[in-house]
Design an enzyme around this catalytic site. Sequence first.
Site, PDB file in Angstrom:
ATOM      1  N   MET A   1       0.843  -1.176   0.000  1.00 34.68           N
ATOM      2  CA  MET A   1       0.000   0.000   0.000  1.00 34.68           C
ATOM      3  C   MET A   1       0.883   1.231   0.000  1.00 34.68           C
ATOM      4  SD  MET A   1      -2.717   1.482   2.878  1.00 34.68           S
ATOM      5  CE  MET A   1      -2.092   0.495   4.176  1.00 34.68           C
ATOM      6  N   PRO A   2       0.795   2.088  -1.019  1.00 37.85           N
ATOM      7  CA  PRO A   2       1.532   3.347  -0.995  1.00 37.85           C
ATOM      8  C   PRO A   2       1.034   4.234   0.147  1.00 37.85           C
ATOM      9  CG  PRO A   2       0.808   2.832  -3.216  1.00 37.85           C
ATOM     10  CD  PRO A   2       0.126   1.870  -2.298  1.00 37.85           C
ATOM     11  N   PHE A   3       1.967   4.947   0.777  1.00 42.48           N
ATOM     12  CA  PHE A   3       1.633   5.793   1.924  1.00 42.48           C
ATOM     13  C   PHE A   3       2.424   7.088   1.830  1.00 42.48           C
ATOM     14  CE2 PHE A   3       2.797   7.108   6.291  1.00 42.48           C
ATOM     15  CZ  PHE A   3       1.536   7.427   6.761  1.00 42.48           C
ATOM     16  N   THR A  41      -3.953   3.610  -1.871  1.00 44.18           N
ATOM     17  CA  THR A  41      -3.036   4.698  -1.538  1.00 44.18           C
ATOM     18  C   THR A  41      -3.580   5.487  -0.350  1.00 44.18           C
ATOM     19  OG1 THR A  41      -2.202   4.884  -3.793  1.00 44.18           O
ATOM     20  CG2 THR A  41      -1.953   6.818  -2.383  1.00 44.18           C
ATOM     21  N   LEU A  42      -2.746   5.620   0.671  1.00 45.33           N
ATOM     22  CA  LEU A  42      -3.116   6.353   1.876  1.00 45.33           C
ATOM     23  C   LEU A  42      -2.325   7.654   1.925  1.00 45.33           C
ATOM     24  CD1 LEU A  42      -4.492   6.549   4.666  1.00 45.33           C
ATOM     25  CD2 LEU A  42      -2.565   5.267   5.582  1.00 45.33           C
TER      26      LEU A  42
END
Length: 68
Positions: A1-3, A41-42
């Site tokens: 998960m991109p953060f 994406t967060l």
Amino acid sequence: MPFANLKVPADTLTPESKKKLIDAVTDAYATVYGERARATTLVLLEEVPDGGWGLGGNVLTAEMLGRS
């Protein structure tokens, strides 16, 4: 998960500008990782209070940043 964790000066963004920034960062991740990354994406915007910034050992204030 991109953060992405973005720290911004407190009270400098409207709800609309926060949305625009979150959308832009999400778009950037999707451009790099592909559309499959968009849904996971967060983006976290953290507002830093006045005097909570430092640069080169100096505390930055709203007055110094021209926001007063």
